[in-house]
Design an enzyme around this catalytic site. Structure first.
Site, PDB file in Angstrom:
ATOM      1  N   SER A 137       0.999  -5.145   4.859  1.00  0.00           N
ATOM      2  CA  SER A 137       0.508  -4.211   3.839  1.00  0.00           C
ATOM      3  C   SER A 137      -0.497  -3.280   4.507  1.00  0.00           C
ATOM      4  CB  SER A 137      -0.203  -5.010   2.735  1.00  0.00           C
ATOM      5  OG  SER A 137      -0.939  -4.172   1.869  1.00  0.00           O
ATOM      6  N   TYR A 173      -5.717 -11.784  -0.559  1.00  0.00           N
ATOM      7  CA  TYR A 173      -4.577 -10.956  -0.134  1.00  0.00           C
ATOM      8  C   TYR A 173      -4.888 -10.262   1.188  1.00  0.00           C
ATOM      9  CZ  TYR A 173      -0.722  -7.569  -0.822  1.00  0.00           C
ATOM     10  OH  TYR A 173       0.412  -6.810  -0.693  1.00  0.00           O
TER      11      TYR A 173
END
Ligand code: NAD
Length: 257
Positions: free
Chosen positions: A139, A152
């Protein structure tokens, strides 16, 4: 670009980016194994539709990516794994001092630990086959941070680091390992964040998308699952054979800021 005869195993691929990657890899000729933790007729129908429309072999195999043994069993049950796409992921948004420990553990297990187990199981198969591609869906949050996404961001930075190590350990094999770093892509994972964000900022849906979500994405456009699938196909191509141990951002300029 033909991937005919190769088998791609894509974790977390009954929706969103994983499903988009399965379609693009199948269109390039690869047989595909779809996966999630559910086992519904809809899940199996997704694989059947890919097989019907592209002519490749497509299967759906249920396996919970929060369970290390199940991760390894997914690879074994697939029978072949020339292309491994570690894509399964979840999100939880919360200040770190209030972050529930069970959510932290689930994010680290699904977004990071699963890739350790699948990679460990897949590399011997790739070495035996004399070719392999490990593609980790990280990401922009594998390269930068945002508040309230501690687990995350930790998992995504972790998977970028693991990608580099796998690349070094496979550098003399015809295997590459890379991480794709998407910016915002309008998938169920992102849709789920919209209602809370609307409430938090007292904004409408369009305003949340433009002013909050795409605030750091200079293109002001979501990346698409087809673009991410195309990026995965590129990483499987001969042109990408010397690209290993790196990250490929598909983020509309986010990480250039
Ligand atoms: P999504 O919710 O559509 O897809 C997530 C997939 O993971 C689903 O198929 C889901 O069933 C699966 N999954 C969840 N828990 C699982 C488990 N325990 N076992 C097996 N599968 C499980 O979301 P997405 O946006 O397509 O996310 C895919 C990946 O892309 C994730 O790793 C996510 O972090 C990453 N990503 C997404 C974006 C974005 O903007 N959408 C941006 C950057 C990175």
């Amino acid at each position: 670009m033909s991937l005919t005869g190769k088998t791609a195993v894509i974790t977390g691929s009954n929706s969103g980016i994983g499903l988009g990657m399965a379609w693009e890899l199948a269109r390039a000729g690869a047989n595909v194994v779809l996966n999630s933790f559910t086992d519904t007729s809809e899940d199996h129908a997704l694989a059947q539709e890919i097989a019907d429309k592209t002519g490749v072999t497509a299967r759906y195999i249920q396996a919970d990516m929060s369970d290390g043994a199940a991760c390894r069993a997914l690879i074994d049950t697939s029978g072949a794994c020339d292309i491994l796409i570690n894509n399964a992921g979840i999100q939880h948004v919360c200040p770190i001092d209030e972050f529930p420990a069970d959510k932290w553990n689930a994010i680290i297990a699904i977004n990071l630990n699963s890739a350790f187990h699948t990679t460990a199981a897949a590399l011997p198969m790739m070495r035996a086959a004399g070719w392999g591609r490990v593609i980790n869906v990280a990401s922009a949050h594998g390269l930068t941070a945002s508040p309230y996404k501690s687990a995350y961001v930790a998992a995504k930075h972790g998977i970028v680091g693991m990608t580099k190590t796998v690349a070094l350990e496979t550098a003399r094999d015809p295997i590459t390992a890379n991480a794709i770093c998407p910016g915002y892509v309008l998938t169920p994972l992102v849709e789920a964040q919209i209602p809370d964000t609307m409430a938090k900022y007292d904004m409408g849906r369009d305003e949340v998308i433009e002013k909050v979500m795409l605030e750091r994405q200079p293109s002001k456009e979501f990346a698409t699952v087809e673009q991410l699938g195309g990026t995965a196909v590129f990483l499987c191509s001969d042109a990408a054979a010397q690209i290993t141990g790196t990250t490929l951002s598909v983020d509309g300029g986010w990480t250039a800021l």
